[in-house]
Every structure is written in C-alpha cells, then in structure tokens.
Design an enzyme around this catalytic site. Structure first.
Site, mmCIF file in Angstrom:
data_model
loop_
_atom_site.group_PDB
_atom_site.id
_atom_site.type_symbol
_atom_site.label_atom_id
_atom_site.label_comp_id
_atom_site.label_asym_id
_atom_site.label_seq_id
_atom_site.Cartn_x
_atom_site.Cartn_y
_atom_site.Cartn_z
ATOM 1 N N SER A 1 0.818 -1.177 0.105
ATOM 2 C CA SER A 1 0.061 0.047 0.101
ATOM 3 C C SER A 1 0.700 1.320 -0.026
ATOM 4 O O SER A 1 0.509 2.315 -0.538
ATOM 5 C CB SER A 1 -0.918 0.136 1.186
ATOM 6 O OG SER A 1 -0.277 -0.186 2.364
ATOM 7 N N ASP B 1 -5.610 7.448 9.254
ATOM 8 C CA ASP B 1 -5.965 6.137 9.797
ATOM 9 C C ASP B 1 -4.723 5.597 10.657
ATOM 10 O O ASP B 1 -4.612 4.511 11.528
ATOM 11 C CB ASP B 1 -5.955 4.783 8.517
ATOM 12 C CG ASP B 1 -4.640 4.941 7.968
ATOM 13 O OD1 ASP B 1 -3.657 5.546 8.161
ATOM 14 O OD2 ASP B 1 -4.713 4.145 6.845
ATOM 15 N N HIS C 1 -0.953 4.493 7.368
ATOM 16 C CA HIS C 1 -0.401 4.881 6.151
ATOM 17 C C HIS C 1 0.251 6.147 6.369
ATOM 18 O O HIS C 1 -0.142 7.084 7.215
ATOM 19 C CB HIS C 1 -1.272 4.921 5.051
ATOM 20 C CG HIS C 1 -1.728 3.493 4.862
ATOM 21 N ND1 HIS C 1 -2.965 2.897 5.332
ATOM 22 C CD2 HIS C 1 -1.168 2.282 4.130
ATOM 23 C CE1 HIS C 1 -2.923 1.610 5.259
ATOM 24 N NE2 HIS C 1 -2.034 1.271 4.379
#
Length: 196
Positions: A9, A167, A170
């Site tokens: 990611s 979040d 990240h």
C-alpha cells in the site's frame, strides 16, 4: 526511463488524498528534474505481501528502474523473515533478469505505529529490524540495491504525527514526501547508471 513501482500500500500510495503526492509521481518528478524522460507504471497492490511480488513482476512490461516497497504486511501477518526474504530475492532476481535496475525499501519499523501497545514496542521494533536485515541480504544477493529508508524516516515518523494519514498507519502526503526524499538518492543513482 521506464519506472515501475511494486509492492504494498505504501508503494501504491494509500493514505494520500492526491495521486501526485504518492511515491510513484514524486520519484518520477525527481528523475525528470535530473533530466530523465519518465514513463511511470505502478503495479503495487494494497495489502500485498512478499508472496504477491511474483504476480506483480509478471504483470510488468519492459522496465528500466523498479522500486519495491514491501514488508509491513509480512510483519503484521507473521510471515517468517527467511520466507519473505526469499520471495523478495526471487522478485528482484526476476526483475534483474528482465534488465531492470532494482531499488528496495525494506520493512518499516512498525513499533512507531500508534496501534502498537507501548509494552510491545521493543519486541515489534526488534522483529522489524530482523525482518529488514533478512530482506537486505536477499536483495544484495539478487543484485538489487537497498535504500535504507527506515533509518532516515523512522525517527521523523516517531515524533511527527502529521506524517501519518488519518488511519494512523499509512503515510500522509507529507509522509510520502519524506519517504520519497529518502528513496530518491538510490533511485537517481541507478537511473544515472542506465543513462551512461
């Protein structure tokens, strides 16, 4: 210069609200500033582990410089270091066989993530370092280059919450800029080798 990003990611840019603030475009811009014409291809997949690199490598076309960011999901899913490192080795070796220069950002130190309980931070940090060390050895054996991103960014992420996205896992746009700054010297060096 055909630049390809593979991995998880972070390589895909999760957490940033704008594509231009993610690793691929940021690194492509750095190469353009250095005089390269760049064609960017992002094959990274959120949630990917080292085992998923084989499919990503197969999906790439011709590549001059490949950047791999991998390891966080292996750590969170307790993939043994030697298993993940071998899978990374094979991906780097396959890319090298395709003629690509390969730069790898190894596993981050997950102890700085706010979700990790303070009592477990030392254990998580040690596991992260062990995993990254196994990855480093595998990358070098396969003919790739290790960019020691975690050394440059871990202290900054540990003390600056603005480098994290909402979040708290990240990177934010500012976090991606910090990671790109740490990756850029190795990427620029291998790109310059291709130009010679």
């Amino acid at each position: 210069m055909r630049l390809c990003l593979l991995g998880d990611s972070i390589a895909a840019g999760v957490g940033s609200t704008r594509r231009e603030d993610t690793l691929g475009p940021l690194l492509a811009d750095r190469l353009r500033q250095a005089g390269h014409r760049v064609d960017l291809d992002v094959r990274a997949v959120p949630g990917a582990r080292s085992a998923d690199l084989r499919a990503q490598v197969r999906a790439t076309g011709a590549v001059d410089v490949a950047v791999i960011v991998i390891g966080a999901n292996d750590l969170t899913r307790f993939v043994p270091a030697q298993v993940g490192a071998q899978q990374l080795h094979d991906a780097v070796a396959d890319l090298r066989a395709k003629g690509a220069e390969v730069v790898v950002a190894t596993a981050p130190d997950l102890s700085i993530v706010s979700h990790v309980p303070p009592a477990l931070r030392d254990v998580v940090s040690a596991a992260s370092r062990q995993y990254a060390q196994a990855q480093q050895q595998a990358v070098i054996r396969a003919g790739g280059v290790v960019a020691h991103v975690e050394r440059a960014v871990t202290p900054r992420f540990a003390t600056d919450p603005s480098l994290f996205a909402a979040d708290r896992f990240h990177p934010s746009a500012a976090g991606y800029r910090a990671i790109a700054d740490a990756l850029a010297p190795a990427v620029e060096a291998v790109a310059d080798r291709r130009r010679v």
